[in-house]
Design a protein around this motif. Structure first.
Motif, PDB file in Angstrom:
ATOM      1  N   TYR A  24      61.952  34.017  39.602  1.00 26.70           N
ATOM      2  CA  TYR A  24      61.438  35.161  38.836  1.00 26.70           C
ATOM      3  C   TYR A  24      60.000  34.899  38.385  1.00 26.70           C
ATOM      4  O   TYR A  24      59.112  35.751  38.570  1.00 26.70           O
ATOM      5  CB  TYR A  24      62.326  35.415  37.621  1.00 26.70           C
ATOM      6  CG  TYR A  24      61.835  36.536  36.734  1.00 26.70           C
ATOM      7  CD1 TYR A  24      62.155  37.861  37.013  1.00 26.70           C
ATOM      8  CD2 TYR A  24      61.044  36.270  35.625  1.00 26.70           C
ATOM      9  CE1 TYR A  24      61.697  38.897  36.213  1.00 26.70           C
ATOM     10  CE2 TYR A  24      60.572  37.299  34.820  1.00 26.70           C
ATOM     11  CZ  TYR A  24      60.904  38.605  35.113  1.00 26.70           C
ATOM     12  OH  TYR A  24      60.440  39.622  34.323  1.00 26.70           O
ATOM     13  N   PHE A  25      59.752  33.735  37.805  1.00 23.92           N
ATOM     14  CA  PHE A  25      58.416  33.460  37.287  1.00 23.92           C
ATOM     15  C   PHE A  25      57.399  33.235  38.401  1.00 23.92           C
ATOM     16  O   PHE A  25      56.214  33.539  38.237  1.00 23.92           O
ATOM     17  CB  PHE A  25      58.460  32.271  36.318  1.00 23.92           C
ATOM     18  CG  PHE A  25      58.819  32.679  34.918  1.00 23.92           C
ATOM     19  CD1 PHE A  25      57.855  33.185  34.057  1.00 23.92           C
ATOM     20  CD2 PHE A  25      60.133  32.609  34.485  1.00 23.92           C
ATOM     21  CE1 PHE A  25      58.189  33.598  32.776  1.00 23.92           C
ATOM     22  CE2 PHE A  25      60.474  33.017  33.205  1.00 23.92           C
ATOM     23  CZ  PHE A  25      59.500  33.518  32.347  1.00 23.92           C
ATOM     24  N   GLU A  26      57.845  32.745  39.528  1.00 19.55           N
ATOM     25  CA  GLU A  26      56.905  32.594  40.641  1.00 19.55           C
ATOM     26  C   GLU A  26      56.406  33.958  41.104  1.00 19.55           C
ATOM     27  O   GLU A  26      55.199  34.153  41.301  1.00 19.55           O
ATOM     28  CB  GLU A  26      57.568  31.833  41.796  1.00 19.55           C
ATOM     29  CG  GLU A  26      56.625  31.571  42.956  1.00 19.55           C
ATOM     30  CD  GLU A  26      57.208  30.594  43.946  1.00 19.55           C
ATOM     31  OE1 GLU A  26      57.274  30.975  45.139  1.00 19.55           O
ATOM     32  OE2 GLU A  26      57.604  29.480  43.545  1.00 19.55           O
ATOM     33  N   GLN A  27      57.308  34.900  41.273  1.00 21.01           N
ATOM     34  CA  GLN A  27      56.898  36.245  41.682  1.00 21.01           C
ATOM     35  C   GLN A  27      56.031  36.905  40.614  1.00 21.01           C
ATOM     36  O   GLN A  27      55.052  37.588  40.920  1.00 21.01           O
ATOM     37  CB  GLN A  27      58.138  37.101  41.975  1.00 21.01           C
ATOM     38  CG  GLN A  27      58.957  36.623  43.163  1.00 21.01           C
ATOM     39  CD  GLN A  27      58.126  36.508  44.434  1.00 21.01           C
ATOM     40  OE1 GLN A  27      57.360  37.414  44.790  1.00 21.01           O
ATOM     41  NE2 GLN A  27      58.263  35.375  45.135  1.00 21.01           N
ATOM     42  N   LEU A  28      56.390  36.695  39.344  1.00 24.32           N
ATOM     43  CA  LEU A  28      55.618  37.290  38.245  1.00 24.32           C
ATOM     44  C   LEU A  28      54.204  36.729  38.208  1.00 24.32           C
ATOM     45  O   LEU A  28      53.224  37.489  38.117  1.00 24.32           O
ATOM     46  CB  LEU A  28      56.328  37.031  36.912  1.00 24.32           C
ATOM     47  CG  LEU A  28      55.572  37.489  35.653  1.00 24.32           C
ATOM     48  CD1 LEU A  28      55.358  38.990  35.652  1.00 24.32           C
ATOM     49  CD2 LEU A  28      56.323  37.046  34.400  1.00 24.32           C
ATOM     50  N   LEU A  29      54.067  35.426  38.276  1.00 23.60           N
ATOM     51  CA  LEU A  29      52.743  34.813  38.186  1.00 23.60           C
ATOM     52  C   LEU A  29      51.885  35.154  39.399  1.00 23.60           C
ATOM     53  O   LEU A  29      50.668  35.335  39.279  1.00 23.60           O
ATOM     54  CB  LEU A  29      52.877  33.299  38.029  1.00 23.60           C
ATOM     55  CG  LEU A  29      53.489  32.839  36.701  1.00 23.60           C
ATOM     56  CD1 LEU A  29      53.668  31.322  36.700  1.00 23.60           C
ATOM     57  CD2 LEU A  29      52.628  33.270  35.526  1.00 23.60           C
ATOM     58  N   LYS A  30      52.491  35.230  40.566  1.00 24.37           N
ATOM     59  CA  LYS A  30      51.726  35.657  41.750  1.00 24.37           C
ATOM     60  C   LYS A  30      51.135  37.044  41.534  1.00 24.37           C
ATOM     61  O   LYS A  30      49.972  37.301  41.866  1.00 24.37           O
ATOM     62  CB  LYS A  30      52.636  35.665  42.986  1.00 24.37           C
ATOM     63  CG  LYS A  30      52.939  34.293  43.565  1.00 24.37           C
ATOM     64  CD  LYS A  30      53.854  34.406  44.782  1.00 24.37           C
ATOM     65  CE  LYS A  30      54.109  33.057  45.414  1.00 24.37           C
ATOM     66  NZ  LYS A  30      55.010  33.146  46.585  1.00 24.37           N
ATOM     67  N   LYS A  31      51.936  37.934  40.950  1.00 22.48           N
ATOM     68  CA  LYS A  31      51.491  39.303  40.726  1.00 22.48           C
ATOM     69  C   LYS A  31      50.439  39.375  39.630  1.00 22.48           C
ATOM     70  O   LYS A  31      49.380  39.998  39.800  1.00 22.48           O
ATOM     71  CB  LYS A  31      52.691  40.175  40.357  1.00 22.48           C
ATOM     72  CG  LYS A  31      52.332  41.628  40.086  1.00 22.48           C
ATOM     73  CD  LYS A  31      53.581  42.441  39.730  1.00 22.48           C
ATOM     74  CE  LYS A  31      53.212  43.887  39.413  1.00 22.48           C
ATOM     75  NZ  LYS A  31      54.413  44.679  39.032  1.00 22.48           N
ATOM     76  N   VAL A  32      50.706  38.743  38.498  1.00 22.15           N
ATOM     77  CA  VAL A  32      49.807  38.832  37.349  1.00 22.15           C
ATOM     78  C   VAL A  32      48.472  38.142  37.625  1.00 22.15           C
ATOM     79  O   VAL A  32      47.413  38.653  37.264  1.00 22.15           O
ATOM     80  CB  VAL A  32      50.482  38.218  36.095  1.00 22.15           C
ATOM     81  CG1 VAL A  32      49.482  38.090  34.947  1.00 22.15           C
ATOM     82  CG2 VAL A  32      51.662  39.077  35.669  1.00 22.15           C
ATOM     83  N   LYS A  33      48.529  36.992  38.261  1.00 25.73           N
ATOM     84  CA  LYS A  33      47.311  36.227  38.510  1.00 25.73           C
ATOM     85  C   LYS A  33      46.657  36.560  39.854  1.00 25.73           C
ATOM     86  O   LYS A  33      45.568  36.059  40.151  1.00 25.73           O
ATOM     87  CB  LYS A  33      47.617  34.725  38.428  1.00 25.73           C
ATOM     88  CG  LYS A  33      48.076  34.289  37.039  1.00 25.73           C
ATOM     89  CD  LYS A  33      48.345  32.798  36.986  1.00 25.73           C
ATOM     90  CE  LYS A  33      48.795  32.373  35.583  1.00 25.73           C
ATOM     91  NZ  LYS A  33      47.734  32.575  34.574  1.00 25.73           N
ATOM     92  N   GLY A  34      47.316  37.381  40.669  1.00 23.05           N
ATOM     93  CA  GLY A  34      46.741  37.778  41.950  1.00 23.05           C
ATOM     94  C   GLY A  34      46.530  36.613  42.889  1.00 23.05           C
ATOM     95  O   GLY A  34      45.521  36.547  43.604  1.00 23.05           O
ATOM     96  N   ASP A  35      47.482  35.676  42.882  1.00 24.07           N
ATOM     97  CA  ASP A  35      47.329  34.470  43.704  1.00 24.07           C
ATOM     98  C   ASP A  35      48.663  34.181  44.394  1.00 24.07           C
ATOM     99  O   ASP A  35      49.627  33.728  43.779  1.00 24.07           O
ATOM    100  CB  ASP A  35      46.925  33.300  42.802  1.00 24.07           C
ATOM    101  CG  ASP A  35      46.576  32.052  43.608  1.00 24.07           C
ATOM    102  OD1 ASP A  35      46.963  31.964  44.786  1.00 24.07           O
ATOM    103  OD2 ASP A  35      45.923  31.154  43.028  1.00 24.07           O
ATOM    104  N   SER A  36      48.714  34.400  45.690  1.00 27.02           N
ATOM    105  CA  SER A  36      49.953  34.236  46.448  1.00 27.02           C
ATOM    106  C   SER A  36      50.293  32.775  46.722  1.00 27.02           C
ATOM    107  O   SER A  36      51.368  32.470  47.239  1.00 27.02           O
ATOM    108  CB  SER A  36      49.858  34.983  47.781  1.00 27.02           C
ATOM    109  OG  SER A  36      48.807  34.454  48.572  1.00 27.02           O
ATOM    110  N   THR A  37      49.386  31.853  46.367  1.00 24.08           N
ATOM    111  CA  THR A  37      49.645  30.432  46.632  1.00 24.08           C
ATOM    112  C   THR A  37      50.407  29.761  45.489  1.00 24.08           C
ATOM    113  O   THR A  37      50.765  28.584  45.600  1.00 24.08           O
ATOM    114  CB  THR A  37      48.329  29.668  46.853  1.00 24.08           C
ATOM    115  OG1 THR A  37      47.595  29.589  45.608  1.00 24.08           O
ATOM    116  CG2 THR A  37      47.472  30.355  47.907  1.00 24.08           C
ATOM    117  N   ILE A  38      50.660  30.465  44.403  1.00 19.65           N
ATOM    118  CA  ILE A  38      51.338  29.868  43.245  1.00 19.65           C
ATOM    119  C   ILE A  38      52.771  29.467  43.613  1.00 19.65           C
ATOM    120  O   ILE A  38      53.512  30.239  44.223  1.00 19.65           O
ATOM    121  CB  ILE A  38      51.346  30.845  42.052  1.00 19.65           C
ATOM    122  CG1 ILE A  38      49.936  30.969  41.469  1.00 19.65           C
ATOM    123  CG2 ILE A  38      52.335  30.396  40.974  1.00 19.65           C
ATOM    124  CD1 ILE A  38      49.821  31.968  40.346  1.00 19.65           C
TER     125      ILE A  38
END
Length: 422
Positions: A24-38
């Protein structure tokens, strides 16, 4: 928010939502931070507040460890605010629509209030910014402001004059920006009709009555000289809720009408301090009971629940004037063009809605300063069983509360607030 262990009741249920995980947090942080490498490496979820500190929500603190491409691991802390766990809480709070309301506020209103505050030159936090409003899971996720140095004051002590003035200045800013926002967008607050006391549901009425009765019964056990007040309260009882409801009624277009936070007390404020222990910044939390109504809802509730014992007995008029002058200053700087009351007119409006001080002191305050967490949960608060009765006897037997209410009863009586008002 301060680091605290979770309540015993929650520990027993031990039901951390399964979805609150690394994926859940991986998908959230990718979206919020605009970084698909997270990539999230770990997630640690704990309850953020102990029993007796919060009744209407479950609040988690989540520590997330993640890394980006070609970078070392980072650790961030987040606050996840979700729905209360019990069936009774879901039912009663659902009638108030508190969860959807608060999600709407953080998504639609808070950004506008912050934008108007920035036009005043204010760059402070003011209110938490939502990292995301997740309507699928009925949660709001925030950055953990404790990591920026914000802490919650001790509710058992109350706020001193410096903290009170800082809080009222923020309240004036909230109300002033809402006045300007309503002038710019006249329907923006139309959906916020349900405050702590409301005609739209009687879900909390048993709580109001049972707590009022517990206070009346407690006073009747005191020395004979106090029986004057227990007798007055018995006569007031049939009118108590209606007189509280009238505080929320908008009776005249000349009266101020603002976006009130609706549950403004110590536990919904965070302060940051300098190295000398002086408060230098403040954040206002929690919009579950926000409503478009008189500012006196916030002012009476805040002063009578959150001032320390010395200030509560002596500084009401001084602090209301302090609030008024800041409200007047902010509205002028924002270019608010509608009619604004003089100080005398404001005081008349305050007196007209002063019954909310009685509600705040007799219903909210004894719960808020309770230090026995044995039965301190939503089911005991709203229930009518023996455990609920025991909880009410406990909060009314608090010796500190006795000192406070003994000081306030003569004040309320002199104002005519212990009588039927019309």
């Amino acid at each position: 928010m301060p680091e605290e262990k979770c309540s015993s009741k929650i520990e027993e249920s031990c039901e951390i939502p399964a979805w609150l995980n690394s994926e859940y947090f991986e998908q959230l942080l990718k979206k919020v931070k605009g970084d698909s490498t997270i990539k999230v490496q770990s997630v640690d979820v704990k309850y953020a507040l102990p029993k007796g500190e919060n009744y209407a929500s479950v609040i988690y603190r989540v520590q997330v460890v993640f890394h980006k491409k070609d970078q070392l691991s980072s650790s961030r802390s987040y606050i996840v605010k979700g729905m209360a766990l019990t069936d009774l809480a879901v039912q009663k709070l659902g009638e108030y629509n508190v969860y959807e309301k608060e999600m709407d506020v953080y998504e639609l209103v808070v950004p506008e209030l912050k934008r108007l505050s920035r036009s005043l030159g204010d760059r402070s936090e003011l209110y938490p910014s939502a990292l995301t409003v997740d309507r699928d899971h009925n949660v709001i996720i925030f950055d953990d402001l404790s990591k920026k140095g914000f802490i919650m004051p001790d509710r058992s002590v109350g706020l001193d004059l410096t903290h009170m003035k800082m809080s009222l200045k923020l309240t004036a800013k909230l109300h002033a920006t809402s006045l300007k926002l309503a002038e710019m967008h006249p329907t923006i607050f139309d959906r916020y009709t349900t405050g702590m006391m409301t005609r739209e549901t009687d879900a909390f009425y048993p709580f109001f009555y049972e707590t009022f009765d517990a206070l009346t019964n407690e006073i009747s056990t005191w020395d004979q000289k106090w029986h004057y007040y227990s007798n007055k309260l018995r006569k007031l009882r049939p009118h108590f809720i209606e007189q509280g409801l009238k505080v929320f009624d908008h009776e005249s277009d000349d009266d101020l009408r603002v976006f009130a936070q609706g549950d403004l007390w110590v536990n919904n404020l965070l302060f940051k301090y300098d190295s000398n222990g002086k408060p230098i910044d403040i954040v206002l939390l929690d919009f579950q009971f926000a409503c478009y109504a008189t500012p006196m809802i916030d002012l009476c509730y805040f002063f009578f629940t959150s001032a320390n014992d010395e200030l509560r007995q002596s500084c009401f008029e001084e602090l209301m004037q302090y609030y008024y002058y800041h409200l007047a200053c902010y509205t002028k700087r924002l270019g608010y063009s509608k009619k604004f009351p003089t100080l005398h007119q404001f005081q008349k409006q305050l007196l007209k809605k002063l019954f909310y001080a009685v509600y705040s002191s007799m219903i909210a305050l004894p719960v808020q300063i309770n230090e026995d967490s044995t039965d301190a949960d939503f089911d005991a608060l709203l229930g009518i069983d023996e455990r609920s009765q025991r909880f009410r006897r406990t909060i009314m037997s608090n010796k500190r509360y006795h000192r406070i209410i003994k000081g306030l009863l003569p004040f309320f009586d002199r104002k005519g607030l212990l009588d039927k008002l019309d």
